[in-house]
Design an enzyme around this catalytic site. Structure first.
Site, PDB file in Angstrom:
ATOM      1  N   SER A 210     -12.786   9.275 -13.325  1.00 53.44           N
ATOM      2  CA  SER A 210     -12.798  10.496 -13.349  1.00 53.44           C
ATOM      3  C   SER A 210     -14.022  11.108 -12.575  1.00 53.44           C
ATOM      4  O   SER A 210     -13.865  12.083 -11.617  1.00 53.44           O
ATOM      5  CB  SER A 210     -12.322  11.137 -14.626  1.00 53.44           C
ATOM      6  OG  SER A 210     -12.080  12.486 -14.178  1.00 53.44           O
TER       7      SER A 210
ATOM      8  N   PHE B  38      -3.242  13.814  -8.109  1.00 51.41           N
ATOM      9  CA  PHE B  38      -3.185  13.148  -6.482  1.00 51.41           C
ATOM     10  C   PHE B  38      -2.421  14.094  -5.552  1.00 51.41           C
ATOM     11  O   PHE B  38      -3.008  14.366  -4.668  1.00 51.41           O
ATOM     12  CB  PHE B  38      -2.587  11.812  -6.556  1.00 51.41           C
ATOM     13  CG  PHE B  38      -2.461  11.107  -5.169  1.00 51.41           C
ATOM     14  CD1 PHE B  38      -3.505  10.538  -4.639  1.00 51.41           C
ATOM     15  CD2 PHE B  38      -1.333  11.265  -4.484  1.00 51.41           C
ATOM     16  CE1 PHE B  38      -3.745  10.320  -3.315  1.00 51.41           C
ATOM     17  CE2 PHE B  38      -1.177  10.549  -3.290  1.00 51.41           C
ATOM     18  CZ  PHE B  38      -2.387  10.041  -2.643  1.00 51.41           C
ATOM     19  N   ARG B  39      -1.461  14.772  -6.144  1.00 56.15           N
ATOM     20  CA  ARG B  39      -0.681  15.605  -5.325  1.00 56.15           C
ATOM     21  C   ARG B  39      -1.620  16.750  -5.056  1.00 56.15           C
ATOM     22  O   ARG B  39      -1.541  17.521  -3.857  1.00 56.15           O
ATOM     23  CB  ARG B  39       0.599  15.938  -6.037  1.00 56.15           C
ATOM     24  CG  ARG B  39       1.635  14.992  -6.084  1.00 56.15           C
ATOM     25  CD  ARG B  39       2.967  15.528  -6.310  1.00 56.15           C
ATOM     26  NE  ARG B  39       2.981  16.072  -7.721  1.00 56.15           N
ATOM     27  CZ  ARG B  39       3.050  15.454  -8.786  1.00 56.15           C
ATOM     28  NH1 ARG B  39       3.443  14.069  -8.883  1.00 56.15           N
ATOM     29  NH2 ARG B  39       3.232  16.134 -10.098  1.00 56.15           N
TER      30      ARG B  39
ATOM     31  N   ASP C  48     -13.026   7.799 -18.143  1.00 51.00           N
ATOM     32  CA  ASP C  48     -14.038   8.772 -17.666  1.00 51.00           C
ATOM     33  C   ASP C  48     -14.883   8.517 -16.528  1.00 51.00           C
ATOM     34  O   ASP C  48     -15.270   9.354 -15.718  1.00 51.00           O
ATOM     35  CB  ASP C  48     -14.939   9.185 -18.909  1.00 51.00           C
ATOM     36  CG  ASP C  48     -14.360   9.646 -19.946  1.00 51.00           C
ATOM     37  OD1 ASP C  48     -13.003  10.275 -20.000  1.00 51.00           O
ATOM     38  OD2 ASP C  48     -15.087   9.648 -21.217  1.00 51.00           O
TER      39      ASP C  48
ATOM     40  N   ARG D 221     -15.920  17.888  12.085  1.00 50.97           N
ATOM     41  CA  ARG D 221     -14.307  17.697  11.853  1.00 50.97           C
ATOM     42  C   ARG D 221     -14.116  16.288  11.071  1.00 50.97           C
ATOM     43  O   ARG D 221     -13.445  16.148  10.184  1.00 50.97           O
ATOM     44  CB  ARG D 221     -13.384  17.985  12.933  1.00 50.97           C
ATOM     45  CG  ARG D 221     -13.345  19.355  13.163  1.00 50.97           C
ATOM     46  CD  ARG D 221     -12.193  19.288  14.436  1.00 50.97           C
ATOM     47  NE  ARG D 221     -11.902  20.668  14.717  1.00 50.97           N
ATOM     48  CZ  ARG D 221     -12.601  21.492  15.714  1.00 50.97           C
ATOM     49  NH1 ARG D 221     -12.973  20.771  16.711  1.00 50.97           N
ATOM     50  NH2 ARG D 221     -12.324  22.686  16.011  1.00 50.97           N
TER      51      ARG D 221
ATOM     52  N   GLU E  40      -9.428   8.940  -5.707  1.00 51.71           N
ATOM     53  CA  GLU E  40      -8.341   9.301  -6.831  1.00 51.71           C
ATOM     54  C   GLU E  40      -7.054   8.141  -7.049  1.00 51.71           C
ATOM     55  O   GLU E  40      -6.745   7.864  -8.313  1.00 51.71           O
ATOM     56  CB  GLU E  40      -7.385  10.501  -6.404  1.00 51.71           C
ATOM     57  CG  GLU E  40      -6.368  10.989  -7.393  1.00 51.71           C
ATOM     58  CD  GLU E  40      -6.892  11.460  -8.851  1.00 51.71           C
ATOM     59  OE1 GLU E  40      -6.082  11.137  -9.873  1.00 51.71           O
ATOM     60  OE2 GLU E  40      -8.022  12.107  -8.814  1.00 51.71           O
TER      61      GLU E  40
ATOM     62  N   SER F 176       0.790  -1.209  -0.014  1.00 47.06           N
ATOM     63  CA  SER F 176       0.110   0.019   0.219  1.00 47.06           C
ATOM     64  C   SER F 176       0.888   1.283  -0.201  1.00 47.06           C
ATOM     65  O   SER F 176       0.525   2.168  -0.714  1.00 47.06           O
ATOM     66  CB  SER F 176      -0.790   0.077   1.257  1.00 47.06           C
ATOM     67  OG  SER F 176      -1.807  -0.995   1.005  1.00 47.06           O
ATOM     68  N   TRP F 177       1.855   1.204   0.791  1.00 49.49           N
ATOM     69  CA  TRP F 177       2.979   2.487   0.925  1.00 49.49           C
ATOM     70  C   TRP F 177       3.470   2.686  -0.321  1.00 49.49           C
ATOM     71  O   TRP F 177       3.755   3.688  -0.880  1.00 49.49           O
ATOM     72  CB  TRP F 177       3.712   2.161   1.853  1.00 49.49           C
ATOM     73  CG  TRP F 177       4.684   3.480   2.044  1.00 49.49           C
ATOM     74  CD1 TRP F 177       5.969   3.448   1.720  1.00 49.49           C
ATOM     75  CD2 TRP F 177       4.352   4.921   2.630  1.00 49.49           C
ATOM     76  NE1 TRP F 177       6.646   4.811   2.044  1.00 49.49           N
ATOM     77  CE2 TRP F 177       5.538   5.509   2.435  1.00 49.49           C
ATOM     78  CE3 TRP F 177       3.254   5.209   3.085  1.00 49.49           C
ATOM     79  CZ2 TRP F 177       5.624   6.799   3.049  1.00 49.49           C
ATOM     80  CZ3 TRP F 177       3.361   6.794   3.555  1.00 49.49           C
ATOM     81  CH2 TRP F 177       4.241   7.390   3.450  1.00 49.49           C
TER      82      TRP F 177
ATOM     83  N   TRP G 256       1.875   9.264  -5.736  1.00 46.99           N
ATOM     84  CA  TRP G 256       2.620  10.777  -5.479  1.00 46.99           C
ATOM     85  C   TRP G 256       3.337  11.311  -6.433  1.00 46.99           C
ATOM     86  O   TRP G 256       3.398  12.266  -6.880  1.00 46.99           O
ATOM     87  CB  TRP G 256       3.037  10.607  -3.874  1.00 46.99           C
ATOM     88  CG  TRP G 256       3.560  12.158  -3.523  1.00 46.99           C
ATOM     89  CD1 TRP G 256       4.908  12.280  -3.744  1.00 46.99           C
ATOM     90  CD2 TRP G 256       2.985  13.092  -3.292  1.00 46.99           C
ATOM     91  NE1 TRP G 256       5.266  13.751  -3.393  1.00 46.99           N
ATOM     92  CE2 TRP G 256       4.148  14.208  -3.176  1.00 46.99           C
ATOM     93  CE3 TRP G 256       1.665  13.583  -2.627  1.00 46.99           C
ATOM     94  CZ2 TRP G 256       3.678  15.606  -2.523  1.00 46.99           C
ATOM     95  CZ3 TRP G 256       1.605  14.759  -2.425  1.00 46.99           C
ATOM     96  CH2 TRP G 256       2.622  15.747  -2.236  1.00 46.99           C
TER      97      TRP G 256
END
Length: 120
Positions: A96, A29-30, A93, A53, A67, A15-16, A23
């Site tokens: 997105s 994504f960034r 599409d 919150r 994303e 995952s990392w 990234w």
């Protein structure tokens, strides 16, 4: 138990790795990460309830998840074929659109919360 922990460790590593790769390669994504940083800062700074919150933070994380899924769809489609294909285009599409709908949900939450603050 050892097997479970080993599998958990590998899932975290994979995952990392996916997060870091996205990234590095995906501008969108960034952009969402920075938008979430601003959103989270505002959520902590404004006099919101704990539930408000939590909603803002959770929706921000969902936008990032959407994303990541969209990126996976795009990479998979591109890997399968470089030819122009209507179904491939629709798949991209739709991915997105999933990101957009998730972002709209976060925006709606912000609007409702801010209106509540202004009207009270």
């Amino acid at each position: 138990m050892h097997y479970f922990l080993q599998r958990l460790k590998m899932r975290l590593i994979w995952s990392w790795s996916g997060l870091v790769a996205t990234w590095r390669s995906e501008h969108s994504f960034r952009t969402w990460v920075w938008a979430n940083a601003v959103s989270a800062t505002l959520a902590m700074w404004l006099p919101l309830t704990t539930a408000e919150r939590a909603l803002i933070l959770a929706l921000g994380v969902l936008v990032l998840a959407a994303e990541l899924i969209n990126t996976a769809i795009e990479h998979t489609v591109d890997y399968i074929s470089t030819e122009k294909n209507d179904l491939a285009g629709r798949a991209k599409d739709a991915g997105s659109a999933g990101v957009a709908i998730t972002a709209i949900a976060a925006g709606v939450a912000w609007v409702v919360i801010l209106l509540g603050l202004l009207l009270n």
